[in-house]
Design a protein around this motif. Sequence first.
Motif, mmCIF file in Angstrom:
data_model
loop_
_atom_site.group_PDB
_atom_site.id
_atom_site.type_symbol
_atom_site.label_atom_id
_atom_site.label_comp_id
_atom_site.label_asym_id
_atom_site.label_seq_id
_atom_site.Cartn_x
_atom_site.Cartn_y
_atom_site.Cartn_z
ATOM 1 N N ARG A 105 0.861 -1.282 0.048
ATOM 2 C CA ARG A 105 -0.005 0.021 0.038
ATOM 3 C C ARG A 105 0.799 1.343 -0.002
ATOM 4 N NH1 ARG A 105 -5.296 -0.745 3.486
ATOM 5 N NH2 ARG A 105 -5.838 -2.476 2.517
ATOM 6 N N SER A 106 2.127 1.043 0.136
ATOM 7 C CA SER A 106 2.965 2.291 0.128
ATOM 8 C C SER A 106 3.194 2.808 -1.162
ATOM 9 C CB SER A 106 4.398 1.993 0.833
ATOM 10 O OG SER A 106 5.107 1.151 -0.097
ATOM 11 N N VAL A 107 3.191 4.384 -1.242
ATOM 12 C CA VAL A 107 3.583 4.967 -2.516
ATOM 13 C C VAL A 107 4.905 5.276 -2.766
ATOM 14 C CG1 VAL A 107 3.250 7.236 -3.751
ATOM 15 C CG2 VAL A 107 1.671 6.217 -2.152
ATOM 16 N N LYS A 108 5.371 4.651 -4.085
ATOM 17 C CA LYS A 108 7.019 4.812 -4.175
ATOM 18 C C LYS A 108 7.077 5.591 -5.601
ATOM 19 C CE LYS A 108 7.545 -0.098 -2.835
ATOM 20 N NZ LYS A 108 6.407 -0.483 -2.614
ATOM 21 N N LEU A 109 7.940 6.633 -5.378
ATOM 22 C CA LEU A 109 8.217 7.541 -6.507
ATOM 23 C C LEU A 109 9.704 7.643 -6.621
ATOM 24 C CD1 LEU A 109 5.982 10.307 -4.784
ATOM 25 C CD2 LEU A 109 5.225 9.144 -6.904
ATOM 26 N N GLY B 84 16.466 11.503 -8.162
ATOM 27 C CA GLY B 84 17.703 10.384 -8.394
ATOM 28 C C GLY B 84 17.522 9.499 -7.201
ATOM 29 N N SER B 85 16.587 9.736 -6.436
ATOM 30 C CA SER B 85 16.421 8.713 -5.216
ATOM 31 C C SER B 85 14.966 7.946 -5.331
ATOM 32 C CB SER B 85 16.467 9.692 -3.672
ATOM 33 O OG SER B 85 17.461 10.181 -3.559
ATOM 34 N N THR B 86 14.997 6.891 -4.726
ATOM 35 C CA THR B 86 13.513 6.309 -4.811
ATOM 36 C C THR B 86 12.845 6.654 -3.169
ATOM 37 O OG1 THR B 86 14.066 4.334 -6.111
ATOM 38 C CG2 THR B 86 12.231 3.960 -4.527
ATOM 39 N N LEU B 87 11.630 7.252 -3.111
ATOM 40 C CA LEU B 87 11.137 7.547 -2.078
ATOM 41 C C LEU B 87 9.882 6.667 -1.861
ATOM 42 C CD1 LEU B 87 12.646 10.101 -2.100
ATOM 43 C CD2 LEU B 87 10.816 11.461 -1.355
ATOM 44 N N LEU C 245 11.144 5.894 3.200
ATOM 45 C CA LEU C 245 12.280 5.245 2.828
ATOM 46 C C LEU C 245 12.978 6.062 1.874
ATOM 47 C CD1 LEU C 245 11.011 3.271 4.998
ATOM 48 C CD2 LEU C 245 11.661 1.358 3.575
ATOM 49 N N ILE C 246 14.251 6.379 1.927
ATOM 50 C CA ILE C 246 14.778 6.753 0.887
ATOM 51 C C ILE C 246 15.979 6.100 0.218
ATOM 52 C CG2 ILE C 246 16.418 8.759 -0.042
ATOM 53 C CD1 ILE C 246 14.911 10.656 2.168
#
Length: 367
Positions: free
Chosen positions: A269-273, A277-280, A288-289
């Motif tokens: 259910r978490s949103v990943k973006l 240059g990083s994955t949030l 989480l970075i």
Amino acid sequence: MDEGALTGFTVAVTAERRRDEMTALLQRRGARVVTASAISIVPLIDDEALHAATAACIGLAPDLVVATTGFGFRGWLEAAEGWGMAEQLREVLRGARIVARGPKPCGAVRAAGLSEEWAAKTEATEEVLSRLLEEGIAGLRIAVQEHGEPQTEFVAALRQAGAAVVEVPVYRWVPPSDTAPVRRLVEQITAGQIDAVTFTSAPAVKSFLNLAGASREAVLDRFASGTLAACVGPVTAAPLIELGVPVVMPERFRLGALIKTVTDELPKRSVKLKVAGSTLEMRGHAVLIDEVPHSLAPAAMAILTALAARPGVVVSKDQLIAALPRGNDGHAVDVAVARLRTALGSGRHIETVIKRGYRLRLDEPAA
């Protein structure tokens, strides 16, 4: 063990029994845990009603015994031991057919040196009743071990089918003596601060919703829109399903399987973006970075959540003010953004758009 799989998520435990075990299992997976027992179990070891029911059961010499819970069946034998009636009760049970409402009472029956004739796969009283009525019980003497509350409809159906029934009240459910933890949990749920709530019994679900009081509908709305309702099995889930609440449950109706279900479901259910240059990865109280967790204060988390909802798009200060837990003003937004940048360890993730607001700096900005 999925260590760290729940980092950044807050999970509520409403159980009283095995609360510490559930808490430990969740914390080992990185979760922040809130405990608020929705019910208390009151053993009736010294209760006159249980003593009278045990004596009646021994005198009745039942043809059939329905064991509904492992905890209750063990408690019944322990109480009989205290009264000097254990051997008489065991002798009566050895002479009866024993039907179990699932594997847990099966375990208690076998631990007592007895054996069950069959067990309900669904762990539901309805399955037990259907099986007994199909077999025919007219003229049979039946002892029913209750589980927390009178089995009014079940017992009435047995009697209507011609059976003589003795009810054995081994323990009962009552509201917790201190309801403050439940009230605090209700506030946290409605404020969007809880990612999942676990339930291990239907009475706990009913008691929790009852204790929610005027906030009941707001809690149900959160269950429908954000907070995960996780139940140990279909019997526990039934009160929520009847209200239209989406529920997750494990295939095997066990505590460990329930924890595994929560562990598997929440990260989905978490949103990943991809940001600068990083994955949030957005989680309940942390981001989480590149898989490194950064815990955030509620205001900072609210700002980041609002920005992540419209990645690459400028979000105005007015919109961010509305996203803050207690509103406030444009200065509060600026302060929260500054603290957010500090918490993230870099200012490159959030771009300031003069006089307009803020946006996440995507690798591929939205057109």
